[in-house]
Design an enzyme around this catalytic site. Structure first.
Site, PDB file in Angstrom:
ATOM      1  N   LYS A  77       0.525  -1.389   0.261  1.00 10.29           N
ATOM      2  CA  LYS A  77      -0.208  -0.006  -0.067  1.00 10.29           C
ATOM      3  C   LYS A  77       0.586   1.088   0.104  1.00 10.29           C
ATOM      4  CE  LYS A  77      -4.170  -2.216   1.919  1.00 10.29           C
ATOM      5  NZ  LYS A  77      -5.256  -1.409   3.410  1.00 10.29           N
ATOM      6  N   ASP A 113     -10.015   2.484   2.766  1.00 11.90           N
ATOM      7  CA  ASP A 113      -9.682   2.145   3.922  1.00 11.90           C
ATOM      8  C   ASP A 113     -10.280   2.741   5.722  1.00 11.90           C
ATOM      9  OD1 ASP A 113      -9.025  -0.114   3.357  1.00 11.90           O
ATOM     10  OD2 ASP A 113      -6.906   0.076   3.420  1.00 11.90           O
TER      11      ASP A 113
END
Ligand code: ATR
Length: 290
Positions: A77, A113
């Protein structure tokens, strides 16, 4: 936001993928296939095993094949954030990208997220985040990806505790709101009272050494949330229940909500997540009280 690579032929199958390592057990292909069926969109969404070293080449190959969008998961990420031509504000702040959107010759990076977590708690469970005194356990990539969203959602105070205190300090410094964000040492965490919300953002559940947290962190009104789901969440949720939390929730709903947010970025429409969540919950170990 456009729907991706303008150079791809209009009739070509829309290609999407999730990159990570390990990736074989990712639920994302199943989730996006279900969203696509719901929306009547024909697409391919596959899981691509990619290490930190191999990710750039895999992503380039995917783009050559007409890839329009991708999800990125562990351990990529932060790395993905470096590869993007531009980043959304929330991805820039989190220094994390879990969603790539093809724009011309490059990638736009976003981080869904945090929004997924907030939507799961407030939407699926109908719980209010505002004014909750919040303990964030962990200070790695996952913690960073949700910290800003929790603050934006109106929690009263964010206390960060991490096994390695320097990492907690670095995250608090990055957030930069000294009136609302502070850190506590791991070893005397139990001396500072209880919290309304405790979020487990550590990767402890994936290893053999479980988390050891003091019961004094909880009251009968505390909400405990583990960003993980399945086996990785079992230890924290069991501790939360035995220590008397009001609710103990795993991260399966967050997974579905962050996926829905990615889907909306790619396709311009937000899927209904309830049926997809119920389908997954039927076979992911049911640790959540829902
Ligand atoms: P992720 O992207 O999943 O957040 P990460 O960036 O490697 O992965 O961060 C892992 C987090 O879990 C860190 O906060 C780590 O603590 P350290 O900074 O001290 O390494 C935390 N962690 C992992 N295993 C742990 C354990 N057994 N007990 C407590 N914290 C743990």
């Amino acid at each position: 936001m456009t729907n991706g690579d303008d150079s791809a032929p209009a009739h070509a199958t829309q290609r999407y993928a999730v990159f990570g390592q390990p990736i074989a057990h990712s639920l994302s292909p199943r989730i996006h296939a279900a969203f696509a069926r719901q929306a009547g969109i024909e697409l391919e969404y596959r899981a691509v095993e990619a290490s930190l070293d191999g990710f750039v080449a895999e992503l380039a190959r995917f783009a050559e094949q007409g890839g329009r969008g991708a999800n990125v998961t562990l351990p990529l990420k932060q790395h993905a954030a470096r590869l993007c031509l531009d980043l959304s504000e929330r991805a820039r702040r989190a220094d994390s990208v879990n969603t790539l959107v093809r724009h011309g010759q490059g990638w736009h990076g976003d981080s869904t997220d945090g929004a997924g977590l907030v939507r799961d708690i407030t939407g699926r469970y109908g719980l209010d985040l505002r004014e909750r005194r919040t303990l964030l356990v962990g200070a790695g990539g996952a913690a960073r990806a949700v910290a800003f969203a929790l603050i934006d959602a109106g929690i009263a105070e964010l206390v960060i505790a991490n096994r390695t205190s320097e990492h907690a300090d670095a995250l608090a410094d990055a957030i930069g709101l000294p009136d609302r964000v502070r850190t506590r040492y791991w070893d005397d965490l139990g001396q500072w009272g209880a919290y309304d919300l405790v979020v487990n953002a550590t990767s402890a559940g994936h290893g053999t050494q479980g988390l050891k947290l003091p019961r004094s962190l909880l009251t009968p009104r505390t909400l405990c949330y583990d960003l993980s789901y399945g086996k990785a969440a079992i230890g924290f949720l069991a501790w939360a229940r035995s220590a008397g939390a009001e609710r103990a929730i795993d991260g399966l709903g967050m997974l579905v909500e962050q996926a829905a947010e990615s889907f909306a970025l790619w396709h311009g429409q937000r899927p209904d997540t309830a049926a997809v969540y119920a389908d997954l919950r039927a076979y992911v170990p049911g640790d959540a009280e829902d």
